[in-house]
Design an enzyme around this catalytic site. Structure first.
Site, PDB file in Angstrom:
ATOM      1  N   LYS A 167       0.868  -1.175   0.000  1.00 25.91           N
ATOM      2  CA  LYS A 167       0.000   0.000   0.000  1.00 25.91           C
ATOM      3  C   LYS A 167       0.908   1.229   0.000  1.00 25.91           C
ATOM      4  O   LYS A 167       2.059   1.146   0.440  1.00 25.91           O
ATOM      5  CB  LYS A 167      -0.869  -0.001   1.276  1.00 25.91           C
ATOM      6  CG  LYS A 167      -2.127   0.815   1.181  1.00 25.91           C
ATOM      7  CD  LYS A 167      -3.307   0.021   0.648  1.00 25.91           C
ATOM      8  CE  LYS A 167      -4.521   0.907   0.492  1.00 25.91           C
ATOM      9  NZ  LYS A 167      -5.686   0.190   0.018  1.00 25.91           N
TER      10      LYS A 167
ATOM     11  N   ASN B 141     -21.645   2.577  -5.233  1.00 24.95           N
ATOM     12  CA  ASN B 141     -21.295   1.722  -6.377  1.00 24.95           C
ATOM     13  C   ASN B 141     -21.534   0.251  -6.089  1.00 24.95           C
ATOM     14  O   ASN B 141     -22.267  -0.421  -6.812  1.00 24.95           O
ATOM     15  CB  ASN B 141     -19.812   1.937  -6.739  1.00 24.95           C
ATOM     16  CG  ASN B 141     -19.586   3.309  -7.323  1.00 24.95           C
ATOM     17  OD1 ASN B 141     -20.413   3.808  -8.085  1.00 24.95           O
ATOM     18  ND2 ASN B 141     -18.495   3.928  -6.962  1.00 24.95           N
TER      19      ASN B 141
HETATM   20  P1  NAD Z   1     -19.356   4.553  -2.590  1.00 22.31           P
HETATM   21  O1  NAD Z   1     -18.727   5.791  -2.077  1.00 22.31           O
HETATM   22  O2  NAD Z   1     -19.740   4.488  -4.030  1.00 22.31           O
HETATM   23  O3  NAD Z   1     -20.653   4.196  -1.739  1.00 22.31           O
HETATM   24  C1  NAD Z   1     -20.753   4.346  -0.369  1.00 22.31           C
HETATM   25  C2  NAD Z   1     -22.168   4.806  -0.077  1.00 22.31           C
HETATM   26  O4  NAD Z   1     -22.345   4.815   1.330  1.00 22.31           O
HETATM   27  C3  NAD Z   1     -22.486   6.213  -0.581  1.00 22.31           C
HETATM   28  O5  NAD Z   1     -23.687   6.186  -1.309  1.00 22.31           O
HETATM   29  C4  NAD Z   1     -22.612   7.038   0.702  1.00 22.31           C
HETATM   30  O6  NAD Z   1     -23.536   8.080   0.574  1.00 22.31           O
HETATM   31  C5  NAD Z   1     -23.089   5.986   1.681  1.00 22.31           C
HETATM   32  N1  NAD Z   1     -22.820   6.302   3.080  1.00 22.31           N
HETATM   33  C6  NAD Z   1     -21.764   6.956   3.615  1.00 22.31           C
HETATM   34  N2  NAD Z   1     -21.889   7.027   4.948  1.00 22.31           N
HETATM   35  C7  NAD Z   1     -23.046   6.411   5.273  1.00 22.31           C
HETATM   36  C8  NAD Z   1     -23.716   6.148   6.480  1.00 22.31           C
HETATM   37  N3  NAD Z   1     -23.220   6.537   7.651  1.00 22.31           N
HETATM   38  N4  NAD Z   1     -24.889   5.472   6.429  1.00 22.31           N
HETATM   39  C9  NAD Z   1     -25.398   5.055   5.254  1.00 22.31           C
HETATM   40  N5  NAD Z   1     -24.808   5.269   4.067  1.00 22.31           N
HETATM   41  C10 NAD Z   1     -23.648   5.942   4.075  1.00 22.31           C
HETATM   42  O7  NAD Z   1     -18.338   3.383  -2.224  1.00 22.31           O
HETATM   43  P2  NAD Z   1     -18.287   1.917  -2.819  1.00 22.31           P
HETATM   44  O8  NAD Z   1     -17.249   1.864  -3.874  1.00 22.31           O
HETATM   45  O9  NAD Z   1     -19.664   1.443  -3.116  1.00 22.31           O
HETATM   46  O10 NAD Z   1     -17.700   1.106  -1.576  1.00 22.31           O
HETATM   47  C11 NAD Z   1     -18.523   0.798  -0.462  1.00 22.31           C
HETATM   48  C12 NAD Z   1     -17.685   0.161   0.622  1.00 22.31           C
HETATM   49  O11 NAD Z   1     -17.065  -1.026   0.133  1.00 22.31           O
HETATM   50  C13 NAD Z   1     -16.521   1.038   1.115  1.00 22.31           C
HETATM   51  O12 NAD Z   1     -16.330   0.792   2.482  1.00 22.31           O
HETATM   52  C14 NAD Z   1     -15.333   0.531   0.332  1.00 22.31           C
HETATM   53  O13 NAD Z   1     -14.109   0.750   1.015  1.00 22.31           O
HETATM   54  C15 NAD Z   1     -15.644  -0.943   0.250  1.00 22.31           C
HETATM   55  N6  NAD Z   1     -15.042  -1.618  -0.899  1.00 22.31           N
HETATM   56  C16 NAD Z   1     -15.318  -1.202  -2.150  1.00 22.31           C
HETATM   57  C17 NAD Z   1     -14.750  -1.861  -3.236  1.00 22.31           C
HETATM   58  C18 NAD Z   1     -15.050  -1.443  -4.662  1.00 22.31           C
HETATM   59  O14 NAD Z   1     -14.753  -2.196  -5.581  1.00 22.31           O
HETATM   60  N7  NAD Z   1     -15.654  -0.286  -4.884  1.00 22.31           N
HETATM   61  C19 NAD Z   1     -13.900  -2.954  -3.025  1.00 22.31           C
HETATM   62  C20 NAD Z   1     -13.648  -3.377  -1.710  1.00 22.31           C
HETATM   63  C21 NAD Z   1     -14.225  -2.700  -0.651  1.00 22.31           C
END
Ligand code: NAD
Length: 360
Positions: free
Chosen positions: A85, A188
């Site tokens: 990282k 997402n």
């Molecule tokens: P994103 O930012 O697209 O979506 C996160 C959503 O959570 C947003 O719509 C936001 O408004 C909402 N949110 C934030 N705080 C909140 C709360 N307190 N209560 C309810 N909703 C809330 O992110 P993402 O890419 O969808 O990722 C989601 C999670 O999965 C993150 O923790 C990320 O680290 C993890 N993750 C994502 C991926 C990936 O491929 N995108 C891979 C591994 C892990």
């Protein structure tokens, strides 16, 4: 004077890191740290995070912790990758420019492929393009540049597989039709996960802090029910899928949870691994370890190294079903928390492969 426990080499030794590269460039103002935790299985892959750390020590601790996590995620996912990282210290909204990103790319390149970078918090696709100008050792670049693009569909599919594996253990079938599933975070990954759940006939409930995110879902699926944030943890549900922030499984929430399964995409869902992993066991709630079931993003990156093919990435993410089943079975027979079993499996794989290399 630096206290011994904070000294970089002491911290590295405690956490088992192989190498740290401290990067400083007066011309661009770049200050970054690249941490390589373990390369037994392959090159260390992990994103670059740009953040306004309060101190250099905080940045170091973060990069050491995150890189170690990547080793476990790659190992449990059966990928031939190690864990690494990088962090860039500074305000992503003010400090970023082409020269700074390219200088960082040159530092990545200086490691000769031992570390492969990708996008993380505070970084954009444009930044990755600049880094790519100075090094080949970068993934997560747009599809137009030969990369894998947005990893979220593959991440969501892996989470869905992990959820089905947990359902099989609790209900004797992996079918989710009729199950009440709360997706917290309609971003997402949450959005793609809801697609799978709706298609299978689950009763989907959704929560987000932003109205527009909720609208995206309800415009598509009128029958998906929106749940206000203050009700999330007291809801009657079968499955809780945290897809927003980490640490939602803590002292305050676990006693309130009314579900049989926790399976979601968010990183670091257990506020304190040992404490809250055990609390879930005590409450009889099956927890599908986050770093195992959200590995689809990493799998997507890995696929890029071999010439990107989403079909292949999805097939590999499907394996998360088998791995989760193995973890949950071992946890059930040993009575240990699932995260602990997943960690042990990852360590076992690294040790087994290290043995092979030693005997060559
Ligand atoms: P994103 O930012 O697209 O979506 C996160 C959503 O959570 C947003 O719509 C936001 O408004 C909402 N949110 C934030 N705080 C909140 C709360 N307190 N209560 C309810 N909703 C809330 O992110 P993402 O890419 O969808 O990722 C989601 C999670 O999965 C993150 O923790 C990320 O680290 C993890 N993750 C994502 C991926 C990936 O491929 N995108 C891979 C591994 C892990």
């Amino acid at each position: 004077m630096e206290s011994q426990s904070n000294a970089p080499l002491t911290q590295m030794a405690q956490m088992g890191h192989e190498q740290i590269l401290f990067c400083n460039d007066p011309h661009t103002g770049l200050k970054a740290i690249i941490a390589i935790h373990n390369t037994v299985l392959g090159p260390a892959l992990g994103g670059t995070r740009m953040w306004m750390y309060a101190s250099e020590q905080e940045a170091l601790t973060d990069v050491l912790r995150l890189s170690r996590g990547m080793t476990y995620k790659a190992a449990i996912s059966g990928l031939n990758l190690g864990g690494g990282k990088a962090v860039i210290i500074g305000d992503a909204r003010k400090m970023k420019n082409e020269a700074l990103m390219r200088r960082f790319g040159a530092f990545v390149d200086s490691l000769g492929g031992k570390y492969i970078t990708a996008e993380d918090v505070g970084m954009t696709t444009k930044d990755m393009e600049y880094i790519h100008m100075e090094t080949e050792h970068v993934v997560g670049i747009p599809q137009t540049l030969g990369g894998g693009g947005d990893p979220s569909p593959v991440t969501a599919y892996g989470v869905y597989m992990g959820m089905k594996a947990a359902a099989k253990q609790i209900y004797g079938t992996d079918q989710l039709d009729g199950k009440r599933v709360l997706v917290q975070g309609a971003g997402n990954v949450g959005g793609y996960l809801i697609d799978h759940l709706v298609e299978e006939g689950a009763k989907v409930l959704v929560n987000d802090i932003f109205e527009d995110k909720l609208k995206n879902i309800t415009n598509k699926y009128a029958h998906v029910e929106v749940v206000p944030s203050e009700k999330v943890m007291d809801l009657d549900m079968d499955i809780y899928a945290p897809c927003a922030l980490g640490a939602t499984l803590n002292d305050e929430t676990i006693p309130r949870l009314k579900c049989a399964i926790v399976a979601g995409a968010a990183n670091n869902q257990l506020a304190v691994e040992k404490v809250h992993g055990q609390q879930l066991v005590d409450r009889g709630i099956v927890y599908a370890p986050d770093f195992l079931i959200n590995a689809g993003g990493l799998i997507n990156c890995y696929s890029e190294l071999e010439g990107y093919n989403q079909e292949r990435a999805l097939q590999q993410a499907e394996q998360i079903f088998e791995t989760t089943t193995a973890v949950l079975n071992e946890a059930a027979s040993s009575g240990k928390p699932t995260f602990e079993i997943a960690n042990q499996m990852a360590e076992r794989r690294i040790e087994d492969i290290a043995q092979i290399h030693r005997s060559l």
